[in-house]
Design a protein around this motif. Structure first.
Motif, PDB file in Angstrom:
ATOM      1  N   UNK A  68       0.780  -5.966  -4.957  1.00 20.27           N
ATOM      2  CA  UNK A  68      -0.412  -6.490  -5.623  1.00 20.27           C
ATOM      3  C   UNK A  68      -0.373  -6.181  -7.121  1.00 20.27           C
ATOM      4  N   UNK A  69       0.011  -4.958  -7.480  1.00 23.17           N
ATOM      5  CA  UNK A  69       0.072  -4.566  -8.889  1.00 23.17           C
ATOM      6  C   UNK A  69       1.033  -5.465  -9.655  1.00 23.17           C
ATOM      7  N   UNK A  70       2.220  -5.686  -9.095  1.00 28.79           N
ATOM      8  CA  UNK A  70       3.243  -6.467  -9.798  1.00 28.79           C
ATOM      9  C   UNK A  70       2.922  -7.958  -9.797  1.00 28.79           C
ATOM     10  N   UNK A  71       2.007  -8.382  -8.942  1.00 28.72           N
ATOM     11  CA  UNK A  71       1.593  -9.782  -8.938  1.00 28.72           C
ATOM     12  C   UNK A  71       0.462 -10.080  -9.899  1.00 28.72           C
ATOM     13  N   UNK A  72      -0.085  -9.026 -10.507  1.00 26.14           N
ATOM     14  CA  UNK A  72      -1.186  -9.208 -11.448  1.00 26.14           C
ATOM     15  C   UNK A  72      -0.671  -9.810 -12.749  1.00 26.14           C
ATOM     16  N   UNK A  87      -6.274  -4.161 -13.538  1.00 25.68           N
ATOM     17  CA  UNK A  87      -6.222  -2.937 -12.739  1.00 25.68           C
ATOM     18  C   UNK A  87      -5.981  -3.257 -11.279  1.00 25.68           C
ATOM     19  N   UNK A  88      -5.337  -2.316 -10.590  1.00 24.76           N
ATOM     20  CA  UNK A  88      -5.225  -2.380  -9.147  1.00 24.76           C
ATOM     21  C   UNK A  88      -6.092  -1.293  -8.543  1.00 24.76           C
ATOM     22  N   UNK A 147      -3.966   1.635 -13.778  1.00 24.37           N
ATOM     23  CA  UNK A 147      -4.053   0.829 -14.996  1.00 24.37           C
ATOM     24  C   UNK A 147      -2.763   0.033 -15.175  1.00 24.37           C
ATOM     25  N   UNK A 148      -2.879  -1.298 -15.249  1.00 22.44           N
ATOM     26  CA  UNK A 148      -1.704  -2.153 -15.441  1.00 22.44           C
ATOM     27  C   UNK A 148      -1.711  -2.841 -16.795  1.00 22.44           C
ATOM     28  N   UNK A 153       9.470  -3.343 -20.067  1.00 19.14           N
ATOM     29  CA  UNK A 153       8.922  -4.363 -19.155  1.00 19.14           C
ATOM     30  C   UNK A 153       9.225  -4.061 -17.688  1.00 19.14           C
ATOM     31  N   UNK A 154       9.670  -2.837 -17.402  1.00 20.07           N
ATOM     32  CA  UNK A 154       9.983  -2.446 -16.029  1.00 20.07           C
ATOM     33  C   UNK A 154       8.716  -1.906 -15.350  1.00 20.07           C
ATOM     34  N   UNK A 155       7.810  -2.815 -15.057  1.00 19.72           N
ATOM     35  CA  UNK A 155       6.556  -2.407 -14.427  1.00 19.72           C
ATOM     36  C   UNK A 155       6.775  -1.804 -13.044  1.00 19.72           C
TER      37      UNK A 155
END
Length: 535
Positions: free
Chosen positions: A122-126, A131-132, A165-166, A177-179
């Protein structure tokens, strides 16, 4: 909201205490610069609000409310974020400090590892900033994973247990950029003891001394994560074509309604299920992220906007509402003795013949706010010199209200009215007029069949309570329309009560309108592409 003075909270650990997972440099900048900026801007906006609240400066108040929402959200979200982090060496970073939460996570997702995998997905799809959240429904107790855009707080009815926090400032200096690496590493410094405390504590206790600030915020858009139901059976286009399928339609509709109700984690809100007469609200799942892709700037923006909220569509009024209102005026029923409909004893029609298609006060405010939102979204662009509009009064007034919001002074923008006639070449604004194969009545047969199915028990119920009125299917449809229109016009409603119509019946009204749109202009219409709709 009172002009309170907020301060930056001290961290419960040193800025370098979360290394190597979050660097000293990031924590220092994130806490002392970014969070401090939200606090400073919030205090400034609250101070300005105290000044303009005594005036009738609607635009100024709208500008300030957006600033308050954004910066208060930033202050609240970051405060929760700092609290749910802890050095990896701390006992509180061990999952054994959260036994009840672990049991709930395992019950919901199968294991802690599967929960973390789902959360990171979910976080990486934001898209963009946001925020997640791991949240708990305050009524059902169900755990869920959601995201919120920018600095929006979690919605009402959801208790935040864990927030990540994203925004780029939370990781970019260290992870670039390596989230994915940031999302993976942050689990090493989660304060599971704090998350357990929130899980077992009250909603208000989660926010501590910021509970009052959180309670005063509203009007956000939220992005929810949901796993599709693999067993979902859609209401297919052909289900109501043939009378011999009526029983099947009724059965499948009832099943669909029940699934919809059970799937709703929040309290059912029928005002959001009124199809074309739904009062404006922020959608729960926006399809497009308004922020430009990373590294891009907006050089020009063009908006195609419908008119704002009106008193009533002329077809709705003349076909359903007006006949129902006339029938009410001619009846001898003493509504005060009919408990479920007792409000009809004093109810007055909020719509007059002269007001049909005219813009409401809330519609003007809605258009003004949209102008403010657009101006704030594209602060680097100049104010437009012209706004083009059709000659319909409701559209012209919508354009004028929008210009007030985007420019501050409406006279700074020329409102250019264009007649929708063939001679002027503007009939493309109503493309269906150029398509002889288009039928304005398409979908009526299918919708009427479903209307007769779902209103049958309603009319039976009402006619038992007030037999002299002889309720019909179109009366029930008119009452449903009035729920939406009256909410917009008066800011309150009489017909929307769940004691009048059940959640199933409100959803049936929505699906009836869905059928009309499907066959009239949507995928069920063979000419949908020719008139500018998807097909």
């Amino acid at each position: 909201m009172a002009s309170a003075k907020y301060t930056l909270p001290a961290l419960p650990y040193a800025h370098d205490a979360l290394e190597p997972h979050i660097s000293d440099q990031i924590m220092t900048l994130h806490h002392t610069k970014h969070h401090q900026a939200y606090v400073n801007n919030l205090n400034a906006a609250l101070s300005s609000q105290a000044t303009v609240s005594s005036t009738n400066n609607i635009v100024g108040q709208l500008h300030l409310q957006n600033a308050i929402n954004f910066n208060a959200g930033g202050h609240i979200n970051h405060t929760l974020f700092w609290e749910n982090l802890i050095p990896a060496s701390s006992p509180s970073a061990q999952v054994t400090t959260a036994p009840k939460l672990m049991a709930a996570l395992t019950s919901r997702w199968g294991s802690l590892e599967k929960f973390q995998e789902k959360f990171n997905t979910v976080l990486l799809g934001l898209k963009g900033s946001g925020w997640g959240w791991l949240v708990q429904d305050t009524e059902s107790g169900i755990l869920d994973i959601i995201t919120s855009k920018d600095q929006d707080i979690v919605p009402a009815g959801k208790k935040p247990l864990l927030g990540i926090d994203m925004w780029e400032h939370a990781y970019y200096l260290q992870y670039l950029n390596d989230k994915a690496s940031y999302a993976k590493g942050i689990w090493k410094v989660v304060n599971w003891a704090k998350v357990e405390e929130r899980f077992e504590g009250s909603f208000e206790a989660t926010f501590g001394n910021l509970a009052g600030l959180r309670g005063n915020l509203g009007g956000f858009s939220y992005l929810f994560f949901a796993v599709p139901n693999e067993n979902e059976i859609p209401l297919g286009p052909g289900m109501v074509e043939d009378h011999q399928h009526a029983a099947l339609v009724e059965s499948q509709c009832n099943e669909r309604f029940e699934r919809d109700l059970k799937a709703q984690a929040d309290k059912y809100n029928r005002v959001k299920h009124l199809a074309g007469v739904t009062p404006p609200f922020d959608p729960l799942d926006p399809l497009l992220d308004p922020a430009p892709p990373q590294g891009c700037n907006v050089a020009r923006a063009a908006y195609l906007i419908r008119h704002a909220a009106i008193f009533a569509n002329d077809f709705d009024y003349e076909s359903y509402i007006e006949p129902f209102v006339q029938k009410l005026s001619n009846t001898a029923v003493d509504w005060s003795k009919v408990p479920v409909l007792s409000f009809l004893a004093t109810w007055q029609n909020p719509i007059t013949d002269a007001e049909q298609e005219m813009l409401t006060r809330s519609g003007k405010l809605e258009a003004t706010k949209l102008g403010v939102d657009v101006a704030q979204r594209y602060q680097g662009l100049r104010t437009p010199k012209n706004i083009w509009t059709s000659t319909a009064e409701r559209t012209v007034k919508s354009a004028k209200s929008f210009s007030t919001g985007i420019a501050g002074v409406a006279s700074d923008i020329d409102i250019v009215q264009i007649s929708e006639g063939e001679k002027e070449g503007a009939n493309s604004l109503t493309p269906y007029e150029g398509c002889p194969a288009y039928s304005s009545s398409a979908g009526s047969k299918q919708a009427t069949e479903l209307l007769n199915i779902y209103t049958k028990p309603v009319t039976a119920r009402f006619n038992t309570a007030a037999p002299a009125f002889n309720f019909t299917a179109t009366d029930i449809y008119a009452m449903s329309l009035l729920c939406g229109y009256e909410t917009v016009i008066r800011g309150s409603f009489s017909f929307c009560s769940l004691s009048v119509l059940s959640p199933n019946e409100w959803l049936a009204f929505e699906y009836t309108n869905d059928l009309i749109y499907h066959y009239n202009t949507g995928y069920g219409s063979p000419v949908s592409r020719a008139i500018g709709s998807p097909g």
